[in-house]
Motif scaffolding. Sequence first.
Motif, PDB file in Angstrom:
ATOM      1  N   GLU A  68       0.861  -1.182   0.000  1.00 11.38           N
ATOM      2  CA  GLU A  68       0.000   0.000   0.000  1.00 11.38           C
ATOM      3  C   GLU A  68       0.895   1.229   0.000  1.00 11.38           C
ATOM      4  O   GLU A  68       1.480   1.584   1.032  1.00 11.38           O
ATOM      5  N   LYS A  80      -9.418   9.751  -3.366  1.00  2.84           N
ATOM      6  CA  LYS A  80      -8.753   8.537  -3.850  1.00  2.84           C
ATOM      7  C   LYS A  80      -7.524   8.222  -3.004  1.00  2.84           C
ATOM      8  O   LYS A  80      -6.442   7.951  -3.505  1.00  2.84           O
ATOM      9  N   MET A  81      -7.744   8.277  -1.696  1.00  2.00           N
ATOM     10  CA  MET A  81      -6.658   8.059  -0.746  1.00  2.00           C
ATOM     11  C   MET A  81      -7.256   7.584   0.576  1.00  2.00           C
ATOM     12  O   MET A  81      -8.352   7.985   0.948  1.00  2.00           O
ATOM     13  N   TYR A  82      -6.519   6.719   1.251  1.00  2.00           N
ATOM     14  CA  TYR A  82      -6.937   6.235   2.564  1.00  2.00           C
ATOM     15  C   TYR A  82      -6.167   6.966   3.647  1.00  2.00           C
ATOM     16  O   TYR A  82      -5.195   7.663   3.372  1.00  2.00           O
ATOM     17  N   LYS A  86      -2.315   6.745   2.096  1.00  2.00           N
ATOM     18  CA  LYS A  86      -2.211   5.572   1.222  1.00  2.00           C
ATOM     19  C   LYS A  86      -3.094   5.785   0.004  1.00  2.00           C
ATOM     20  O   LYS A  86      -4.279   6.078   0.129  1.00  2.00           O
ATOM     21  N   CYS A  88      -5.320   5.046  -3.287  1.00  3.50           N
ATOM     22  CA  CYS A  88      -6.341   4.052  -3.603  1.00  3.50           C
ATOM     23  C   CYS A  88      -5.974   3.337  -4.900  1.00  3.50           C
ATOM     24  O   CYS A  88      -5.922   3.958  -5.961  1.00  3.50           O
ATOM     25  N   THR A  90      -7.444   0.090  -5.329  1.00  2.00           N
ATOM     26  CA  THR A  90      -8.362  -1.041  -5.245  1.00  2.00           C
ATOM     27  C   THR A  90      -9.014  -1.400  -6.572  1.00  2.00           C
ATOM     28  O   THR A  90      -9.003  -2.554  -6.979  1.00  2.00           O
ATOM     29  N   ASP A  91      -9.596  -0.438  -7.261  1.00  2.00           N
ATOM     30  CA  ASP A  91     -10.383  -0.735  -8.454  1.00  2.00           C
ATOM     31  C   ASP A  91      -9.549  -1.174  -9.646  1.00  2.00           C
ATOM     32  O   ASP A  91      -9.949  -2.059 -10.394  1.00  2.00           O
ATOM     33  N   LYS A  94      -5.137  -3.454  -7.975  1.00  2.00           N
ATOM     34  CA  LYS A  94      -5.138  -4.694  -7.183  1.00  2.00           C
ATOM     35  C   LYS A  94      -5.635  -5.914  -7.966  1.00  2.00           C
ATOM     36  O   LYS A  94      -5.061  -6.989  -7.847  1.00  2.00           O
ATOM     37  N   TRP A 117      -1.666   6.790 -10.864  1.00  2.00           N
ATOM     38  CA  TRP A 117      -2.350   7.569  -9.833  1.00  2.00           C
ATOM     39  C   TRP A 117      -1.858   9.012  -9.851  1.00  2.00           C
ATOM     40  O   TRP A 117      -2.664   9.952  -9.827  1.00  2.00           O
TER      41      TRP A 117
END
Length: 142
Positions: A68, A80-82, A86, A88, A90-91, A94, A117
């Motif tokens: 991550e 678009k960030m955690y 971190k 994103c 995912t879509d 990953k 990104w």
Amino acid sequence: MKKLQEEYQSLIKYVSNNKEADNDWFRLESNKEGTRWFGKCWFYHEMLKYEFDVEFDIPVTYPATAPEIALPELDGKTAKMYRGGKICLTDHFKPLWGRNVPKFGIGHAMALGLGPWLAVEIPDLIEKGLVTYKEKEAEKKS
């Protein structure tokens, strides 16, 4: 230890190829164990270089699980960030990683995860005024 050597060899070749193609955009190093990675990444927008700290830990389940990647200074500036900055992945990234286990490594995470990104998010963050060119900030202060 063998996987760490493979990662470094792959990254050295990737960075070398990028430099030869005038497409150099990140630097990474790791702790001695290869479990924590950190460095800088940069993105050019309208002839200006925007540079960010980049960091990530290698998951215990690596290479089955992608790292991550985090850009801590951008934490909270985009959806678009955690937490912790971190990005994103995912879509889009990953599922690609999952289909390519165990062939993918850190170079792939940078090239196919962080690179796209940055290309999407940084221009948008600049346009919204959430990311500013650092030399301009220095000029304003003086």
